[in-house]
Write a protein that holds these residues in place. Structure first.
Motif, PDB file in Angstrom:
ATOM      1  N   LEU A   1       0.847  -1.190   0.000  1.00  0.00           N
ATOM      2  CA  LEU A   1       0.000   0.000   0.000  1.00  0.00           C
ATOM      3  C   LEU A   1       0.886   1.245   0.000  1.00  0.00           C
ATOM      4  O   LEU A   1       1.913   1.279   0.690  1.00  0.00           O
ATOM      5  CB  LEU A   1      -0.915   0.026   1.222  1.00  0.00           C
ATOM      6  CG  LEU A   1      -2.306  -0.592   1.100  1.00  0.00           C
ATOM      7  CD1 LEU A   1      -3.110  -0.317   2.367  1.00  0.00           C
ATOM      8  CD2 LEU A   1      -3.053  -0.084  -0.098  1.00  0.00           C
ATOM      9  N   ALA A   2       0.479   2.253  -0.752  1.00  0.00           N
ATOM     10  CA  ALA A   2       1.188   3.528  -0.776  1.00  0.00           C
ATOM     11  C   ALA A   2       0.213   4.631  -0.403  1.00  0.00           C
ATOM     12  O   ALA A   2      -0.997   4.515  -0.633  1.00  0.00           O
ATOM     13  CB  ALA A   2       1.786   3.780  -2.157  1.00  0.00           C
ATOM     14  N   ILE A   3       0.745   5.708   0.155  1.00  0.00           N
ATOM     15  CA  ILE A   3      -0.090   6.799   0.648  1.00  0.00           C
ATOM     16  C   ILE A   3       0.278   8.103  -0.041  1.00  0.00           C
ATOM     17  O   ILE A   3       1.424   8.317  -0.431  1.00  0.00           O
ATOM     18  CB  ILE A   3       0.080   6.943   2.188  1.00  0.00           C
ATOM     19  CG1 ILE A   3      -0.894   7.982   2.755  1.00  0.00           C
ATOM     20  CG2 ILE A   3       1.501   7.294   2.547  1.00  0.00           C
ATOM     21  CD1 ILE A   3      -0.833   8.105   4.261  1.00  0.00           C
ATOM     22  N   ARG A   4      -0.715   8.937  -0.247  1.00  0.00           N
ATOM     23  CA  ARG A   4      -0.524  10.313  -0.683  1.00  0.00           C
ATOM     24  C   ARG A   4      -1.346  11.212   0.224  1.00  0.00           C
ATOM     25  O   ARG A   4      -2.496  10.863   0.501  1.00  0.00           O
ATOM     26  CB  ARG A   4      -0.966  10.511  -2.144  1.00  0.00           C
ATOM     27  CG  ARG A   4      -0.158   9.727  -3.159  1.00  0.00           C
ATOM     28  CD  ARG A   4       1.280  10.232  -3.216  1.00  0.00           C
ATOM     29  NE  ARG A   4       2.046   9.543  -4.255  1.00  0.00           N
ATOM     30  CZ  ARG A   4       2.642   8.381  -4.109  1.00  0.00           C
ATOM     31  NH1 ARG A   4       2.598   7.770  -2.925  1.00  0.00           N
ATOM     32  NH2 ARG A   4       3.320   7.826  -5.086  1.00  0.00           N
ATOM     33  N   PRO A   5      -0.787  12.319   0.752  1.00  0.00           N
ATOM     34  CA  PRO A   5       0.521  12.866   0.406  1.00  0.00           C
ATOM     35  C   PRO A   5       1.647  11.912   0.771  1.00  0.00           C
ATOM     36  O   PRO A   5       1.502  11.073   1.662  1.00  0.00           O
ATOM     37  CB  PRO A   5       0.593  14.161   1.209  1.00  0.00           C
ATOM     38  CG  PRO A   5      -0.393  13.986   2.317  1.00  0.00           C
ATOM     39  CD  PRO A   5      -1.476  13.126   1.764  1.00  0.00           C
ATOM     40  N   ASN A   6       2.746  12.062   0.052  1.00  0.00           N
ATOM     41  CA  ASN A   6       3.835  11.100   0.136  1.00  0.00           C
ATOM     42  C   ASN A   6       4.655  11.313   1.413  1.00  0.00           C
ATOM     43  O   ASN A   6       5.806  11.742   1.369  1.00  0.00           O
ATOM     44  CB  ASN A   6       4.715  11.227  -1.101  1.00  0.00           C
ATOM     45  CG  ASN A   6       5.653  10.061  -1.248  1.00  0.00           C
ATOM     46  OD1 ASN A   6       5.513   9.047  -0.580  1.00  0.00           O
ATOM     47  ND2 ASN A   6       6.634  10.210  -2.113  1.00  0.00           N
ATOM     48  N   SER A   7       4.051  10.986   2.537  1.00  0.00           N
ATOM     49  CA  SER A   7       4.720  11.145   3.829  1.00  0.00           C
ATOM     50  C   SER A   7       4.070  10.227   4.846  1.00  0.00           C
ATOM     51  O   SER A   7       2.843  10.081   4.864  1.00  0.00           O
ATOM     52  CB  SER A   7       4.640  12.603   4.298  1.00  0.00           C
ATOM     53  OG  SER A   7       5.175  12.736   5.597  1.00  0.00           O
ATOM     54  N   LEU A   8       4.900   9.603   5.672  1.00  0.00           N
ATOM     55  CA  LEU A   8       4.390   8.759   6.746  1.00  0.00           C
ATOM     56  C   LEU A   8       4.297   9.513   8.063  1.00  0.00           C
ATOM     57  O   LEU A   8       3.930   8.937   9.080  1.00  0.00           O
ATOM     58  CB  LEU A   8       5.287   7.522   6.919  1.00  0.00           C
ATOM     59  CG  LEU A   8       5.336   6.556   5.732  1.00  0.00           C
ATOM     60  CD1 LEU A   8       6.279   5.404   6.036  1.00  0.00           C
ATOM     61  CD2 LEU A   8       3.949   6.034   5.392  1.00  0.00           C
TER      62      LEU A   8
ATOM     63  N   SER B   1      -4.726  26.225  11.136  1.00  0.00           N
ATOM     64  CA  SER B   1      -4.974  27.664  11.041  1.00  0.00           C
ATOM     65  C   SER B   1      -3.923  28.386  10.182  1.00  0.00           C
ATOM     66  O   SER B   1      -4.063  29.571   9.909  1.00  0.00           O
ATOM     67  CB  SER B   1      -5.001  28.293  12.440  1.00  0.00           C
ATOM     68  OG  SER B   1      -5.992  27.680  13.243  1.00  0.00           O
ATOM     69  N   ASP B   2      -2.882  27.659   9.769  1.00  0.00           N
ATOM     70  CA  ASP B   2      -1.800  28.266   8.998  1.00  0.00           C
ATOM     71  C   ASP B   2      -1.676  27.552   7.655  1.00  0.00           C
ATOM     72  O   ASP B   2      -1.124  26.439   7.595  1.00  0.00           O
ATOM     73  CB  ASP B   2      -0.487  28.166   9.783  1.00  0.00           C
ATOM     74  CG  ASP B   2       0.646  28.922   9.111  1.00  0.00           C
ATOM     75  OD1 ASP B   2       0.447  29.425   7.982  1.00  0.00           O
ATOM     76  OD2 ASP B   2       1.734  29.020   9.719  1.00  0.00           O
ATOM     77  N   PRO B   3      -2.162  28.155   6.563  1.00  0.00           N
ATOM     78  CA  PRO B   3      -2.112  27.508   5.243  1.00  0.00           C
ATOM     79  C   PRO B   3      -0.705  27.097   4.812  1.00  0.00           C
ATOM     80  O   PRO B   3      -0.543  26.107   4.089  1.00  0.00           O
ATOM     81  CB  PRO B   3      -2.694  28.566   4.310  1.00  0.00           C
ATOM     82  CG  PRO B   3      -3.556  29.418   5.190  1.00  0.00           C
ATOM     83  CD  PRO B   3      -2.855  29.451   6.515  1.00  0.00           C
ATOM     84  N   GLN B   4       0.306  27.825   5.241  1.00  0.00           N
ATOM     85  CA  GLN B   4       1.666  27.489   4.847  1.00  0.00           C
ATOM     86  C   GLN B   4       2.123  26.158   5.445  1.00  0.00           C
ATOM     87  O   GLN B   4       3.012  25.500   4.901  1.00  0.00           O
ATOM     88  CB  GLN B   4       2.624  28.601   5.267  1.00  0.00           C
ATOM     89  CG  GLN B   4       2.418  29.910   4.500  1.00  0.00           C
ATOM     90  CD  GLN B   4       3.465  30.947   4.876  1.00  0.00           C
ATOM     91  OE1 GLN B   4       4.227  30.771   5.822  1.00  0.00           O
ATOM     92  NE2 GLN B   4       3.495  32.040   4.121  1.00  0.00           N
ATOM     93  N   LYS B   5       1.535  25.766   6.558  1.00  0.00           N
ATOM     94  CA  LYS B   5       1.921  24.533   7.227  1.00  0.00           C
ATOM     95  C   LYS B   5       1.378  23.291   6.523  1.00  0.00           C
ATOM     96  O   LYS B   5       1.960  22.216   6.637  1.00  0.00           O
ATOM     97  CB  LYS B   5       1.456  24.546   8.688  1.00  0.00           C
ATOM     98  CG  LYS B   5       2.052  25.667   9.533  1.00  0.00           C
ATOM     99  CD  LYS B   5       3.565  25.547   9.623  1.00  0.00           C
ATOM    100  CE  LYS B   5       4.142  26.624  10.536  1.00  0.00           C
ATOM    101  NZ  LYS B   5       5.618  26.549  10.635  1.00  0.00           N
ATOM    102  N   TYR B   6       0.233  23.449   5.838  1.00  0.00           N
ATOM    103  CA  TYR B   6      -0.330  22.286   5.152  1.00  0.00           C
ATOM    104  C   TYR B   6      -0.311  22.429   3.633  1.00  0.00           C
ATOM    105  O   TYR B   6      -0.794  21.540   2.911  1.00  0.00           O
ATOM    106  CB  TYR B   6      -1.751  21.992   5.633  1.00  0.00           C
ATOM    107  CG  TYR B   6      -2.749  23.119   5.467  1.00  0.00           C
ATOM    108  CD1 TYR B   6      -3.300  23.417   4.223  1.00  0.00           C
ATOM    109  CD2 TYR B   6      -3.173  23.859   6.566  1.00  0.00           C
ATOM    110  CE1 TYR B   6      -4.232  24.434   4.074  1.00  0.00           C
ATOM    111  CE2 TYR B   6      -4.102  24.882   6.426  1.00  0.00           C
ATOM    112  CZ  TYR B   6      -4.631  25.157   5.178  1.00  0.00           C
ATOM    113  OH  TYR B   6      -5.565  26.171   5.031  1.00  0.00           O
TER     114      TYR B   6
ATOM    115  N   GLN C   1      -0.564  20.537  -2.145  1.00  0.00           N
ATOM    116  CA  GLN C   1       0.085  20.554  -3.459  1.00  0.00           C
ATOM    117  C   GLN C   1       0.462  19.152  -3.909  1.00  0.00           C
ATOM    118  O   GLN C   1       0.347  18.828  -5.091  1.00  0.00           O
ATOM    119  CB  GLN C   1       1.322  21.451  -3.408  1.00  0.00           C
ATOM    120  CG  GLN C   1       1.009  22.931  -3.236  1.00  0.00           C
ATOM    121  CD  GLN C   1       2.254  23.769  -2.992  1.00  0.00           C
ATOM    122  OE1 GLN C   1       3.378  23.272  -3.066  1.00  0.00           O
ATOM    123  NE2 GLN C   1       2.061  25.047  -2.677  1.00  0.00           N
ATOM    124  N   ASN C   2       0.901  18.328  -2.983  1.00  0.00           N
ATOM    125  CA  ASN C   2       1.250  16.951  -3.319  1.00  0.00           C
ATOM    126  C   ASN C   2       0.033  16.175  -3.798  1.00  0.00           C
ATOM    127  O   ASN C   2       0.095  15.433  -4.786  1.00  0.00           O
ATOM    128  CB  ASN C   2       1.878  16.267  -2.104  1.00  0.00           C
ATOM    129  CG  ASN C   2       2.391  14.873  -2.409  1.00  0.00           C
ATOM    130  OD1 ASN C   2       1.627  13.907  -2.428  1.00  0.00           O
ATOM    131  ND2 ASN C   2       3.682  14.773  -2.650  1.00  0.00           N
TER     132      ASN C   2
END
Length: 279
Positions: free
Chosen positions: A82-89, A96-101, A106-107
């Motif tokens: 199994l693989a996940i996206r976004p590509n991070s485990l 509350s901070d768009p830059q954090k997510y 984008q991924n």
């Protein structure tokens, strides 16, 4: 004083050293005549040409036994991972901070570009619930079934371009790795659990998180040029009490004969990732 014989030997030594390289009396170069050098060079030329010919013939015969589309041996990986996206485990962000997510959004958006309607126009509407088998006379080309991103509903990025990250209810996408010829038995679906006392509600898209059989089997990159893997989206409906905690989520492929409990490979038919939402 040096004797007369020693002086004579010392005078002859330079001549003897030169003669070992080239002897003008016999015409020998490095101890061999021109004809001897010609014969030995001819021998090695024929010998190495023979070796090159044998190697080329062996490679040609071996390549005749191979198929450009299907590996000869396919028994080492009987079940997909199994693989996940976004590509991070390890997913962590402040809702509350768009830059954090933004990196996760984008991924996901980049990954789903292949599932846009404009990209899926060349693919075929297949019959749900049945394997899509190669037809007679179809040759190397195999039709690929459409998978529209709209099937992912609230996790498609169409109605909610932030995939739920802005509200602290993120989406993750799951897919099985490609295995040529795989025809999973039963009715495979994704089931996720969170390792905590109180369960977390989740929504699965498509319905019930199922991988439809019409997307199997996969026939290889050349035969299935436009093939895209079926996806399952999981929307994690976190509440305020779940924020600021690192939670471990395990997702498995259930309902089929695919392996998901091999301790030697923790990605075979399952995947575990950590997620933390900061309020």
């Amino acid at each position: 004083m040096a004797s007369t014989e020693d002086k004579a030997a010392s005078k002859e030594s330079p001549s003897s050293w030169k003669d070992s390289i080239y002897n003008p009396r016999t015409g020998e170069l490095l101890g061999r005549t021109a004809s001897s050098w010609a014969l030995i060079l001819l021998f090695y030329l024929v010998f190495y040409c023979f070796l090159a010919g044998m190697f080329t013939l062996t490679m040609w015969v071996m390549l005749l036994t191979l198929d450009d589309s299907v590996p000869r041996y396919r028994d080492r990986i009987p079940s997909p991972g199994l693989a996940i996206r976004p590509n991070s485990l390890d997913i962590s962000f402040n809702r509350s901070d768009p830059q954090k997510y933004s990196q996760y959004v984008q991924n996901l958006e980049s990954f789903l570009q292949r599932y846009n309607d404009t990209e899926q126009e060349e693919n075929t509407d297949c019959s749900p619930g049945d394997y899509t088998l190669r037809e007679e006379g179809e040759g190397m080309s195999q039709k690929a079934c459409r998978f529209r991103r709209a099937l992912l509903s609230f996790c498609s990025g169409l109605s909610d371009t932030n995939f739920g990250y802005h509200e602290g209810k993120p989406c993750v996408l799951l897919k099985m790795n490609r295995i040529i010829g795989l025809k999973p038995g039963g009715d495979p679906y994704i089931n996720c659990t969170v390792k905590k006392e109180n369960p977390i509600q989740m929504h699965y898209f498509p319905k019930e998180g199922r991988f439809d059989k019409m997307y199997f089997p996969y026939y290889g990159k050349k035969a299935h040029e436009n093939y895209v893997e079926p996806l399952v989206a999981v929307k994690l409906l976190f509440t305020k009490e779940d924020y600021n905690k690192e939670l471990a989520v395990e997702c498995k492929v259930n309902g089929s004969n695919l392996l998901n409990n091999d301790d030697r490979d923790k990605f075979l038919g399952r995947i575990t990732f950590r997620i933390k939402v900061v309020e």
